[in-house]
Scaffold this motif. Structure first.
Motif, PDB file in Angstrom:
ATOM      1  N   VAL A  21       0.816  -1.218   0.000  1.00  0.00           N
ATOM      2  CA  VAL A  21       0.000   0.000   0.000  1.00  0.00           C
ATOM      3  C   VAL A  21       0.848   1.266   0.000  1.00  0.00           C
ATOM      4  O   VAL A  21       0.316   2.375  -0.005  1.00  0.00           O
ATOM      5  N   THR A  28      -2.177   3.787  -8.660  1.00  0.00           N
ATOM      6  CA  THR A  28      -3.558   3.861  -9.139  1.00  0.00           C
ATOM      7  C   THR A  28      -3.664   4.772 -10.352  1.00  0.00           C
ATOM      8  O   THR A  28      -4.313   4.426 -11.353  1.00  0.00           O
ATOM      9  N   ASN A 290      -6.661  -1.750   0.929  1.00  0.00           N
ATOM     10  CA  ASN A 290      -7.422  -0.756   0.179  1.00  0.00           C
ATOM     11  C   ASN A 290      -8.680  -1.336  -0.444  1.00  0.00           C
ATOM     12  O   ASN A 290      -9.741  -0.691  -0.450  1.00  0.00           O
ATOM     13  N   GLU A 291      -8.598  -2.563  -0.936  1.00  0.00           N
ATOM     14  CA  GLU A 291      -9.750  -3.146  -1.609  1.00  0.00           C
ATOM     15  C   GLU A 291     -10.864  -3.520  -0.640  1.00  0.00           C
ATOM     16  O   GLU A 291     -11.986  -3.844  -1.068  1.00  0.00           O
ATOM     17  N   LEU A 293     -11.672  -1.362   2.003  1.00  0.00           N
ATOM     18  CA  LEU A 293     -12.144  -0.145   2.656  1.00  0.00           C
ATOM     19  C   LEU A 293     -13.598   0.177   2.345  1.00  0.00           C
ATOM     20  O   LEU A 293     -14.281   0.815   3.148  1.00  0.00           O
ATOM     21  N   ASN A 314      -7.361  11.166  -1.067  1.00  0.00           N
ATOM     22  CA  ASN A 314      -8.138  10.161  -1.774  1.00  0.00           C
ATOM     23  C   ASN A 314      -9.284   9.604  -0.937  1.00  0.00           C
ATOM     24  O   ASN A 314     -10.322   9.219  -1.481  1.00  0.00           O
ATOM     25  N   VAL A 315      -9.105   9.549   0.394  1.00  0.00           N
ATOM     26  CA  VAL A 315     -10.147   8.950   1.233  1.00  0.00           C
ATOM     27  C   VAL A 315     -11.467   9.708   1.126  1.00  0.00           C
ATOM     28  O   VAL A 315     -12.537   9.124   1.325  1.00  0.00           O
ATOM     29  N   GLU A 318     -13.166   8.371  -1.979  1.00  0.00           N
ATOM     30  CA  GLU A 318     -13.457   6.957  -1.766  1.00  0.00           C
ATOM     31  C   GLU A 318     -14.706   6.803  -0.904  1.00  0.00           C
ATOM     32  O   GLU A 318     -15.600   5.999  -1.213  1.00  0.00           O
TER      33      GLU A 318
END
Length: 403
Positions: A21, A28, A290-291, A293, A314-315, A318
Motif C-alpha cells: 500500500v 492507481t 485498500n480493496e 475499505l 483520496n479517502v 473513496e
C-alpha cells in the motif's frame, strides 16, 4: 506518434510486494492511464538500502526484502537501492537517489525501452533527482506534486532551493490540486508549464454496499458511526477526532468513532481516549487493505478527515463513492473536493470542538447516500487520463522535434 507513448515513472512512492500500500495512489493513477492503451510504462522506484530483514526492524526490514525487479499488475518495476545518510539525509537525498537510479534507467534503455518522457512523482527528493536524471539522459520531464512536498518541505531553505531549480528545469509540473500549483506560480514558474490534474476515484472498487449488512459483518455499532482513516500519525488528525468525542457523546450517547490505520501514534491515541473517558466509544480497527475499505466506508454515517496537510485526499472521494458524507478540515486542496454540492462539511480551526460542531451540522441535514454517490461519480479518472495523454504526447513530440 504512431506507436504508444513510452513513459518512465520515477518515484520512491510506489508499492512493492513487501509494501503493497506504499504510494498506492501513484500506482492507481498509472494503472488508470495504462487502461487507455496509448501508453507503455516501466517504473523505477528506488528504496533506501538497509542490511537486515528481521521483522523486528519493521518497515526497514520490508525495504530490505524488496526485490530488485518485479512485476505488479503487468507493470515492470525496478527497485534500485540508494543510501539514506543519517543527519544529512534530507540534503543529500536527491543526488544519492539520482546516482543510484541512473544504472537502472540505463539498463532499461539498453534492453530496448527508450522512453519518451520521465513521469516523476513527489517534488522532493524524487522530483529533484528526476531533474538530474532528465538532464543526464536528455529526456523531457514532468513532475507531479502531491501535498507535503510543496506545503511543508519548502520551509527548509536548501530543499526549497533545489525544488525551485527542478521546477525551472521541468518541462511540466502537475498538481493534484490548484493550491499546489499556486506555490510554483509564486516561485515565478511559467504558468504554461503548470497543470492541475486531480486524482479520480475508482467507481467500481468504491461503491455503496448495504449499510446494515456491513455493520453486522464488521461487528460495528454506533449512532452515529464515525470513521477516521489514515496512518496513525499526527498530521492525519485522529487525535482531533478523539477530542471531539466528549462533546458528541453529550448529545449522541451511542456515538462511536472507528479509527482505521496503523502507525506510531497508536498507543498515544489509546491513552488519549482513556484520559478523556471515551475509550469505550473508540474502536481501533488496525490497517485495512485498500480493496476492503469500501465495507468500512459503507458501514459509516460519516467520514472524518482532520488532517493538518493534504494535497488531494483520496479517502474523501473513496468515502463519497460509497455514499458516505464527509467532514474535513478546510486546508489546501480539500475545499476543491468537499464543495456544497457534495453534502459534506468543512471546519476550522483544527480543534475537537470545531470538529464536533461540524459533525452535528452534518447530522442535522445529512444528504442522502444516493446524492453523495452521484457527486462522486463526477470524479472519474477519464478527464485526468486524457490530460496526461495530451501532455505526454506534446512533450514526446517536442523532444522528437528538438532531436
Amino acid at each position: 506518434m504512431s506507436r504508444p507513448i513510452r513513459t518512465l515513472l520515477f518515484s520512491t512512492l510506489f508499492p512493492s510486494s513487501t509494501r503493497p500500500v506504499h504510494g498506492i495512489f501513484v500506482e492507481t493513477r498509472l494503472r488508470e492511464l495504462l487502461k487507455s492503451g496509448a501508453v507503455q510504462t516501466k517504473v523505477v522506484a528506488p528504496v533506501p538500502w538497509f542490511p537486515f530483514r528481521h521483522p523486528r526492524f519493521g518497515d526497514y526490514a520490508r525495504m530490505a526484502a524488496t526485490p530488485e525487479r518485479e512485476t505488479r499488475h503487468g507493470i515492470e518495476v525496478l527497485h534500485p537501492r540508494y543510501p539514506l545518510l543519517p543527519k544529512v539525509g534530507m540534503s543529500t537525498a536527491p543526488l544519492l537517489l539520482a546516482l543510484a537510479a541512473l544504472p537502472a534507467v540505463r539498463k532499461l534503455q539498453a534492453e530496448g525501452f527508450d522512453f519518451d518522457v520521465i513521469d516523476a512523482h513527489y517534488y522532493y527528493p524524487d522530483g529533484v533527482a528526476a531533474a538530474m536524471l532528465a538532464r543526464w539522459v536528455g529526456k523531457p520531464l514532468s513532475i507531479t506534486a502531491r501535498g507535503t512536498d510543496l506545503n511543508l518541505i519548502p520551509a527548509h531553505a536548501l530543499p526549497r532551493a533545489m525544488m525551485r531549480w527542478a521546477a525551472q528545469r521541468a518541462d511540466a509540473s502537475i498538481g493534484v490540486c490548484a493550491a499546489l500549483m499556486d506555490v510554483l506560480r509564486g516561485w515565478g514558474i511559467d504558468g504554461k508549464r503548470l497543470h492541475v490534474m486531480r486524482n479520480g476515484v475508482d467507481l467500481e472498487r468504491f461503491r455503496p454496499l448495504p449499510q446494515a449488512q456491513m455493520r453486522a459483518e464488521l461487528g460495528l455499532q454506533g449512532a452515529p458511526l464515525l470513521l477516521s482513516v489514515g496512518h496513525l500519525v499526527e498530521r492525519k488528525g485522529h487525535h482531533v477526532a478523539i477530542d471531539a468525542m466528549p462533546t458528541l457523546l453529550a448529545t449522541h450517547a451511542q456515538a462511536r468513532l472507528v479509527i482505521v490505520g496503523d502507525g506510531v501514534e497508536r498507543e498515544r491515541l489509546k491513552a488519549q481516549a482513556r484520559t478523556l473517558g471515551v475509550h469505550d466509544s473508540v474502536t481501533f480497527a488496525g490497517g485495512v487493505p485498500n480493496e476492503q475499505l469500501l465495507r468500512w466506508y459503507s458501514a459509516a454515517d460519516a467520514l472524518i478527515l482532520a488532517s493538518s496537510r493534504e494535497g488531494w485526499a483520496n479517502v474523501l472521494l473513496e468515502a463519497m463513492a460509497c455514499g458516505t458524507p464527509v467532514v474535513a478540515t478546510r486546508i489546501w486542496g480539500t475545499p476543491e473536493v468537499v464543495t456544497p454540492e457534495s453534502g459534506g462539511v468543512l471546519f476550522e480551526p483544527r480543534e475537537g470542538c470545531a470538529l464536533a460542531a461540524a459533525v452535528q451540522q452534518l447530522l442535522r441535514a445529512a444528504p442522502s447516500r444516493e446524492q453523495v454517490r452521484r457527486y462522486a461519480e463526477g470524479f472519474s479518472w477519464q478527464q485526468t487520463t486524457q490530460a496526461q495523454l495530451d501532455l505526454f504526447r506534446r512533450l514526446s513530440q517536442a523532444d522528437v522535434a528538438c532531436a
